[in-house]
Design a protein around this motif. Structure first.
Motif, PDB file in Angstrom:
ATOM      1  N   ALA A  16       0.788  -1.147   0.099  1.00 53.26           N
ATOM      2  CA  ALA A  16       0.148  -0.014   0.061  1.00 53.26           C
ATOM      3  C   ALA A  16       0.933   1.157  -0.016  1.00 53.26           C
ATOM      4  O   ALA A  16       0.315   2.394  -0.172  1.00 53.26           O
ATOM      5  N   ASN A  17       2.145   1.038   0.366  1.00 53.11           N
ATOM      6  CA  ASN A  17       3.006   2.097   0.119  1.00 53.11           C
ATOM      7  C   ASN A  17       4.474   1.954  -0.006  1.00 53.11           C
ATOM      8  O   ASN A  17       4.673   1.058   0.613  1.00 53.11           O
ATOM      9  N   ARG A  18       4.874   2.713  -0.893  1.00 60.03           N
ATOM     10  CA  ARG A  18       6.581   2.192  -1.082  1.00 60.03           C
ATOM     11  C   ARG A  18       7.424   2.984  -0.234  1.00 60.03           C
ATOM     12  O   ARG A  18       7.366   4.192   0.168  1.00 60.03           O
ATOM     13  N   LEU A  19       8.479   2.292   0.109  1.00 59.88           N
ATOM     14  CA  LEU A  19       9.618   2.924   1.130  1.00 59.88           C
ATOM     15  C   LEU A  19      10.511   3.569  -0.087  1.00 59.88           C
ATOM     16  O   LEU A  19      10.688   3.177  -1.009  1.00 59.88           O
ATOM     17  N   GLY A  20      11.120   4.880   0.328  1.00 58.52           N
ATOM     18  CA  GLY A  20      11.874   5.512  -0.360  1.00 58.52           C
ATOM     19  C   GLY A  20      13.228   4.568  -0.554  1.00 58.52           C
ATOM     20  O   GLY A  20      13.701   4.232   0.326  1.00 58.52           O
ATOM     21  N   GLY A  21      13.575   4.576  -1.699  1.00 55.27           N
ATOM     22  CA  GLY A  21      15.011   3.619  -2.233  1.00 55.27           C
ATOM     23  C   GLY A  21      14.426   2.268  -2.660  1.00 55.27           C
ATOM     24  O   GLY A  21      15.328   1.555  -3.128  1.00 55.27           O
ATOM     25  N   ASN A  22      13.192   1.983  -2.536  1.00 57.03           N
ATOM     26  CA  ASN A  22      12.812   0.568  -2.742  1.00 57.03           C
ATOM     27  C   ASN A  22      12.461   0.505  -4.340  1.00 57.03           C
ATOM     28  O   ASN A  22      12.342  -0.596  -4.993  1.00 57.03           O
ATOM     29  N   ALA A  23      12.274   1.681  -5.023  1.00 56.05           N
ATOM     30  CA  ALA A  23      12.034   1.923  -6.437  1.00 56.05           C
ATOM     31  C   ALA A  23      13.311   1.104  -7.223  1.00 56.05           C
ATOM     32  O   ALA A  23      12.941   0.429  -8.159  1.00 56.05           O
ATOM     33  N   ILE A  24      14.278   1.707  -7.038  1.00 57.78           N
ATOM     34  CA  ILE A  24      15.517   1.461  -7.811  1.00 57.78           C
ATOM     35  C   ILE A  24      15.837   0.055  -7.428  1.00 57.78           C
ATOM     36  O   ILE A  24      16.264  -0.805  -8.414  1.00 57.78           O
ATOM     37  N   SER A  25      15.760  -0.396  -6.185  1.00 60.89           N
ATOM     38  CA  SER A  25      15.994  -1.935  -5.927  1.00 60.89           C
ATOM     39  C   SER A  25      15.244  -2.692  -6.689  1.00 60.89           C
ATOM     40  O   SER A  25      15.629  -3.693  -7.217  1.00 60.89           O
TER      41      SER A  25
END
Ligand code: ADP
Length: 451
Positions: free
Chosen positions: A422-431
């Motif tokens: 429901a909510n993405r943590l910053g830094g997890n998109a590139i990962s």
């Protein structure tokens, strides 16, 4: 068909390039198509970092981390509706993905902290420069070195299937060549999200109607329609992340820390209207309710000095400054009732002295606003990331509503749902995009060899 290859990758963000390079390195002949005239998608704009656990870079800095801890943080941040099997892959492959990028020439040596992380695990170039632009450049250089066929201005229109339901090609539209089809065993959708498409966003989450977006123009979600037409099931598309403070000028995202360190929010009438450090959804709604659907972050030199990042906003020209609040209010591009603003700041400063915000019950009052120059950044909420998308399994295979694999169709990155809940943590998109892009490329190449 105009061309015949093993794998077609749709989209040139981090997921697309990772998929293309990895499919190539697993023996596939690859075409990568991108509908826009430039590469990189939103991936290129990412500023935070690449989350990864128990890397050599962390060890060199004595940061103790583990894939288990990254898993826990990601599930908690996603309010536990994430697909646990995908989060398991994200965390356990994260070190491998950093190593993979490093081996291709990336510098991910700076390790910082992002929201929701228990330890420092956000990897970025030395000095903290933009991770997205760097990662995309390294991937692009590696794709070019491998002679991967990259076609710009070329849109993926429809996934073509044979009578048994297996992928047999893709219909594309090139800006100059027009419509044509490419014969291929496997298509990898890496088309990103839809945060730039406000009609689509508002249909799924009416609270976000009228919001601007941090995203690049191509992030409108046509890739999701391509997937849906091919029979893909969707997951968690109603979870859309907004950020309350985008600078109206230039669309730069202004970090929450500016408010955390003492800035207040005022409207054009010079009045505060909300507890500045409430949750993102509430702050966003309050700003949109003001005249002109925007507000101003007001702060002084003491706040400026407390946060290095603020110099960047000043450098970008989004923070007009003056030596009095009345002058600030009268500046071109500001336009706030200066007399009211002066009274508001005096009243706020009295709350700082008494330790109690009698108007909005703001819980932290770090410093009075009375030192040196004053600054105003005009802000409005912006849609930042779409958590949901195409449903995939642990091999990045796209699934239909019956959770059956659509043979030959793969998905990676923001176009998919499940990794961030429901909510993405910053830094997890590139990962996410590196790990699942790599995985999709490898699986698609293997699949193509068998077919
Ligand atoms: P991710 O972060 O998941 O890699 P990005 O937003 O960085 O996603 O990249 C997605 C890319 O896909 C963008 O450059 C976008 O323009 C492109 N794209 C989206 N839809 C299509 C399509 N139908 N055909 C070709 N390219 C597309």
């Amino acid at each position: 068909p105009r061309d015949t290859v093993d794998v077609v990758v749709v989209g040139s963000g981090g997921a697309g390039f990772s998929a293309a390079v990895s499919a190539h390195d697993n023996g596939a002949k690859v075409i990568l198509i991108e509908k826009e005239p430039v590469i990189g998608g939103n991936a290129k704009l990412a500023a935070g970092g690449m989350n990864a656990a128990w890397t050599d870079q962390q060890k060199a800095k004595n940061i103790k981390d583990s894939p288990e801890l990254m898993y826990k943080d990601t599930m908690k941040g996603g309010r536990n509706i994430n697909d646990p099997a995908l989060v398991e892959i994200l965390s356990s492959h994260s070190k491998g993905s950093v190593d993979w990028m490093t081996a291709m020439g990336a510098d991910l040596n700076d390790v910082g902290r992002m929201g929701g992380a228990s330890v420092n695990r956000s990897h970025r170039p030395t000095g903290g420069a933009g991770v997205g632009a760097h990662v995309v450049q390294v991937l692009y250089d590696n794709a070019v070195k491998r002679n991967i066929d990259i076609r710009m201005n070329t849109r993926g229109v429809e996934v073509l299937k044979d009578d048994s339901g297996k992928v047999k090609g893709i219909l594309v539209k090139g800006m100059y060549k027009g419509y044509y089809w490419v014969k291929t065993d496997a298509v990898i959708l890496a088309t990103g999200g839809f945060a730039k498409n406000n009609d689509r966003v508002a249909k799924l989450d009416p609270k976000l109607k009228g919001f601007i977006s941090t995203n690049q123009p191509g992030a409108v979600g046509d890739g999701l329609d391509v997937a849906a037409n091919a029979g893909a099931a969707m997951k968690d598309v109603e979870y859309i992340q907004a950020h309350p403070t985008l600078s109206v000028k230039g669309g730069v995202m202004v970090t929450e820390a500016v408010r955390g360190n003492g800035a207040i929010l005022v409207n054009r009438e010079g009045k505060r209207f909300v507890n500045e450090i409430t949750t993102r959804d509430k702050a966003s709604a309050a700003i949109l309710a003001q005249t002109g659907k925007s507000a101003f972050l007001i702060f002084d030199d003491s706040v400026r000095k407390s946060l290095k990042k603020i110099d960047k906003y000043i450098g970008l020209g989004v923070a007009p400054t003056a030596d009095s609040l009345v002058k600030l209010g009268e500046m071109k591009g500001v336009g706030i009732d200066g007399k009211a603003l002066t009274e508001t700041v005096a009243r706020y400063n009295s709350f700082v002295t008494s330790g109690k915000d009698a108007d909005f019950e703001r819980p932290n009052l770090p410093r009075a606003l009375n030192e040196g120059n004053y600054y105003a950044i005009e802000v409005t909420p912006g849609v930042h990331h779409t958590m949901g998308g195409v449903m995939i399994d642990t091999k990045a295979e796209v699934m239909n509503a019956k959770k059956q694999v659509i043979p030959g169709l793969y998905g990676a990155g923001e176009v998919t749902g499940g990794v961030h809940g429901a909510n993405r943590l910053g830094g997890n998109a590139i990962s996410d995009i590196i790990t699942f892009g790599r995985l999709a490329g490898e699986e698609a190449a293997k699949y193509s060899k068998k077919n």
